[in-house]
Every structure is written in structure tokens, then in C-alpha cells.
Design a protein around this motif. Sequence first.
Motif, mmCIF file in Angstrom:
data_model
loop_
_atom_site.group_PDB
_atom_site.id
_atom_site.type_symbol
_atom_site.label_atom_id
_atom_site.label_comp_id
_atom_site.label_asym_id
_atom_site.label_seq_id
_atom_site.Cartn_x
_atom_site.Cartn_y
_atom_site.Cartn_z
ATOM 1 N N LYS A 177 51.983 12.841 -10.087
ATOM 2 C CA LYS A 177 51.102 11.708 -9.813
ATOM 3 C C LYS A 177 50.936 10.866 -11.072
ATOM 4 O O LYS A 177 50.816 11.405 -12.170
ATOM 5 C CB LYS A 177 49.740 12.194 -9.315
ATOM 6 C CG LYS A 177 49.795 12.889 -7.964
ATOM 7 C CD LYS A 177 48.409 13.295 -7.503
ATOM 8 C CE LYS A 177 48.473 13.986 -6.147
ATOM 9 N NZ LYS A 177 47.125 14.395 -5.675
ATOM 10 N N GLY A 178 50.882 9.552 -10.920
ATOM 11 C CA GLY A 178 50.767 8.673 -12.069
ATOM 12 C C GLY A 178 52.133 8.208 -12.530
ATOM 13 O O GLY A 178 53.169 8.576 -11.967
ATOM 14 N N ASN A 179 52.120 7.423 -13.588
ATOM 15 C CA ASN A 179 53.377 6.849 -14.086
ATOM 16 C C ASN A 179 53.855 7.504 -15.371
ATOM 17 O O ASN A 179 54.619 6.915 -16.124
ATOM 18 C CB ASN A 179 53.208 5.339 -14.302
ATOM 19 C CG ASN A 179 52.073 5.035 -15.277
ATOM 20 O OD1 ASN A 179 51.367 5.939 -15.709
ATOM 21 N ND2 ASN A 179 51.900 3.766 -15.603
ATOM 22 N N ILE A 180 53.375 8.720 -15.650
ATOM 23 C CA ILE A 180 53.754 9.434 -16.873
ATOM 24 C C ILE A 180 54.652 10.611 -16.506
ATOM 25 O O ILE A 180 54.333 11.403 -15.619
ATOM 26 C CB ILE A 180 52.511 9.943 -17.637
ATOM 27 C CG1 ILE A 180 51.661 8.760 -18.113
ATOM 28 C CG2 ILE A 180 52.927 10.806 -18.822
ATOM 29 C CD1 ILE A 180 50.364 9.181 -18.758
ATOM 30 N N THR A 181 55.761 10.714 -17.206
ATOM 31 C CA THR A 181 56.653 11.865 -17.029
ATOM 32 C C THR A 181 56.387 12.859 -18.154
ATOM 33 O O THR A 181 56.618 12.538 -19.325
ATOM 34 C CB THR A 181 58.129 11.434 -17.073
ATOM 35 O OG1 THR A 181 58.375 10.468 -16.040
ATOM 36 C CG2 THR A 181 59.036 12.635 -16.881
ATOM 37 N N PRO A 182 55.864 14.053 -17.865
ATOM 38 C CA PRO A 182 55.573 15.027 -18.925
ATOM 39 C C PRO A 182 56.811 15.354 -19.748
ATOM 40 O O PRO A 182 57.917 15.489 -19.209
ATOM 41 C CB PRO A 182 55.080 16.254 -18.148
ATOM 42 C CG PRO A 182 54.580 15.714 -16.857
ATOM 43 C CD PRO A 182 55.488 14.557 -16.538
ATOM 44 N N GLY A 183 56.616 15.458 -21.066
ATOM 45 C CA GLY A 183 57.711 15.797 -21.964
ATOM 46 C C GLY A 183 57.691 17.261 -22.352
ATOM 47 O O GLY A 183 56.777 18.009 -21.983
ATOM 48 N N LEU A 184 58.674 17.668 -23.121
ATOM 49 C CA LEU A 184 58.787 19.065 -23.550
ATOM 50 C C LEU A 184 57.524 19.546 -24.261
ATOM 51 O O LEU A 184 56.999 20.629 -23.978
ATOM 52 C CB LEU A 184 59.998 19.224 -24.479
ATOM 53 C CG LEU A 184 60.140 20.582 -25.180
ATOM 54 C CD1 LEU A 184 60.372 21.692 -24.164
ATOM 55 C CD2 LEU A 184 61.271 20.537 -26.199
ATOM 56 N N LEU A 185 57.019 18.729 -25.197
ATOM 57 C CA LEU A 185 55.859 19.151 -25.978
ATOM 58 C C LEU A 185 54.593 19.216 -25.135
ATOM 59 O O LEU A 185 53.663 19.952 -25.482
ATOM 60 C CB LEU A 185 55.662 18.208 -27.174
ATOM 61 C CG LEU A 185 56.819 18.165 -28.178
ATOM 62 C CD1 LEU A 185 56.499 17.236 -29.337
ATOM 63 C CD2 LEU A 185 57.136 19.564 -28.704
ATOM 64 N N ASP A 186 54.534 18.458 -24.056
ATOM 65 C CA ASP A 186 53.382 18.553 -23.156
ATOM 66 C C ASP A 186 53.296 19.951 -22.551
ATOM 67 O O ASP A 186 52.212 20.532 -22.454
ATOM 68 C CB ASP A 186 53.493 17.515 -22.031
ATOM 69 C CG ASP A 186 53.354 16.097 -22.533
ATOM 70 O OD1 ASP A 186 52.469 15.856 -23.369
ATOM 71 O OD2 ASP A 186 54.132 15.228 -22.091
ATOM 72 N N TYR A 187 54.436 20.476 -22.143
ATOM 73 C CA TYR A 187 54.451 21.812 -21.548
ATOM 74 C C TYR A 187 54.150 22.886 -22.599
ATOM 75 O O TYR A 187 53.410 23.845 -22.335
ATOM 76 C CB TYR A 187 55.802 22.077 -20.881
ATOM 77 C CG TYR A 187 56.026 21.253 -19.627
ATOM 78 C CD1 TYR A 187 55.358 21.558 -18.455
ATOM 79 C CD2 TYR A 187 56.887 20.163 -19.635
ATOM 80 C CE1 TYR A 187 55.550 20.805 -17.299
ATOM 81 C CE2 TYR A 187 57.088 19.400 -18.485
ATOM 82 C CZ TYR A 187 56.416 19.723 -17.329
ATOM 83 O OH TYR A 187 56.595 18.968 -16.192
ATOM 84 N N LEU A 188 54.711 22.733 -23.782
ATOM 85 C CA LEU A 188 54.443 23.713 -24.837
ATOM 86 C C LEU A 188 52.978 23.677 -25.267
ATOM 87 O O LEU A 188 52.384 24.714 -25.590
ATOM 88 C CB LEU A 188 55.348 23.448 -26.046
ATOM 89 C CG LEU A 188 56.844 23.701 -25.863
ATOM 90 C CD1 LEU A 188 57.592 23.401 -27.157
ATOM 91 C CD2 LEU A 188 57.100 25.142 -25.435
#
Length: 393
Positions: free
Chosen positions: A82-93
Motif C-alpha cells: 500500500k502506498g507509493n513506497i517500495t521497501p528497500g533492503l535496509l528497510d527489512y534489515l
Amino acid sequence: MKAIGGFLGDTGFALIANNWKVLIMILISFVLMYLAIVKKFEPLLLLPIAFGMLLTNLPGAGMYNAELFADGHVHWEMFGGKGNITPGLLDYLYLGVKLGIYPCLIFIGVGAMTDFGPLIANPKSLLLGAAAQLGIFLTFFGTRILFGFTPFEAASTGIIGGADGPTAIFVTSKLAPELLGPIAVAAYSYMALVPVIQPPIMKLLTTKKERMIEMKQLREVSKTEKIIFPIVVTAFVSLLLPSAAALIGSLMLGNLLRECGVAERLSKTVQNELMNIVTVFLGISVGATATADIFLTMKTIQIIIMGVVAFGFGTAGGVLLAKIMNLFLKNKINPLIGSAGVSAVPMAARVSQVVGQKENPRNFLLMHAMGPNVAGVIGSAIAAGAFLTLFMR
């Protein structure tokens, strides 16, 4: 030509022109890498932090998005698309930091590498470890009065005085996650500077006669005592301060694996493989929060200033309490071991040994200093629990 122009406009080099502050942050990351690699300032964590800082400030890379963690909460719906942001690698870490996973795993490894024998053999050293937490609380009040920090920001800054990086990260991720980058950099930088910061304070507060005091050899601690200790401490501290249970429980679990004698394989794993893996993830994730908008502010400068104040008062608190205790003790304590009450294990204990041996070559203070040193680890976790209990309501 239009396609080429569009390609060039999307490169990081072109995007720097829209936000020149990221260039400063990239340069700062280079400086931190230099300090970690060349000067060996806490390289095992400062190097991943610096590299995470580099990655998060690369324009257009989209590896870390602070919006996903706005207002101190994880916006799970954005991770779901949802939203216009694609989570990046560091977001998950970074989820491992935000959820308090990495610091607790680090504490399991620290516990497995820690010998609480000197503390058990000399319980009085627990008081020295507690006194060294003075820097945490004085800095808390100092930042509130001098700089107008909120209670959450002041508590996160004050915990730097415990000289315990994982604890500082744990508290800050709960109370003031927007300050995680500056506080982590300050905490680990000052931990590396313990041999520089502490000796002048130790010499200022003690006489040559006091620094020459020789202490009797510690008694031998039984295996049964070492097994019972982590169990009792976990139960007592967790009942007293439930908010400290995660840190204390993790620390004591690691120590129990070390001392029980039936889980040697697990003990080695948490000391080596687990510790190394989590250190990389923790460092990169913390560095990712050091964005230009957060790091390049007056508040960062204030945190760095109060960080060294916290270390100074922590060192002084342990030394001064040892001097006070000597007024009532038959067997005198060398006040230098009080400075080891900050929980930079075992660096602070080594500093006590080095300073003491310069005054008296027959002085062997290392094992005596390890008592307050490991007590400081417990003390900083308790201080963290106290802050979390007060402010996470």
C-alpha cells in the motif's frame, strides 16, 4: 538523445544536485570507515555502521525509507504494497532493530563471552558498577535542562554513558528512533576512546598513594555459583523491572550456556557465528538511519557533546564511590577499578590495569576491575529498563 538525457538525469550524480547534504553524509561515512579500518575504533560495528550510512545516503538507491517507520511505528501496510513506497533492503534489515531483536541477540553473545566470577567473588564491586551509571542519569537531566530535550530524547542520549552500544541502540529504537544514527555513532566512537577519556579523570580524582593500593587475590568461585548466578539475576531483575527482562534475560541466557557445561556447542555458536552475523545486520541497519535530514542538525552536535560528558561522569562515579567505601573498609579498594564500572568490557578493566601498573609494577588489577566491569553491563541494562518503564506507558 532524449533517452540519454533521461538516463543521465536519473543517475545519483545528478540527484546530488537536488540534495547536496547527502554528499556531506557520504564524506562522513568515509571518515568513519577510515577511523574503523585505520585507527581501529570499534571496527567490528563502526565499519558496518559507516557502510550503512553510505548506502542510505546514495541518492535514488531507495534502500531505506524513513516513512515506513514514521512516528515511531512500523507501518506494516506499506510493506504489504500500500502506498507509493517500495521497501528497500535496509528497510527489512532495520526491522530487527525496531523490534528489539538484534540488541538482544548481541547480548546473548556478550553473556556467553563474559565471566561473572570476579563479580561473584567480590559482590562489593556491584556497587561500583552501579555508581558508574551516574553518567546516564546526570546526562538525562543535563540534556533536559541545557538543551530542552524531550524525556525520550534525554533518556536515549543519557544511556550513552553506560558505554554499552547494544543497550543504547535498544533504548533509542524504543524511545527516540529518529536519533538512532547519531546516538549509535557517538556511543561506539566513545567506547573506542575509553583508553583516552578515562585515564585523565582517574588520575585527577585519585592520589598516587591510592593508585598504588594492592588488592588481595580473589577467591575461587565454584561452578555451582556460576550456574546459579545468571538464573537468580534474571528472576530478580525481571521481577523488579519487567522492561529490563529482554536485555537481562538475553545476557544471562548466554552466560548460562557458557557456564552450565552441557551446551558447549551452543555457547560457541552464539559467541562466534551468531554474534558475527547479527553484528553485521545491526551495524548496517543503524547506519541506515543516519540520513542527512536527521544527522546534520544541531541536536547531533549536542548528543556528541553530552555523550562525552556521560562517559566522564560515569568514570568519576565509580572512582568516587570506591574512595568513599575505603573510609569504612579494612581491606582497601584501589579506586582505579571503579572506573571500570562503565560496561565497555573488557576495555575499561584493561585501562584500570594499565594505569595502576604504571604507578606500581606489582599491581595486578585486571581481575578485580572485571567485577565492576561486568556489573556495569548489568547496571546499564537496569538503567535502560528504568527508562523504558518510566516512558513507555
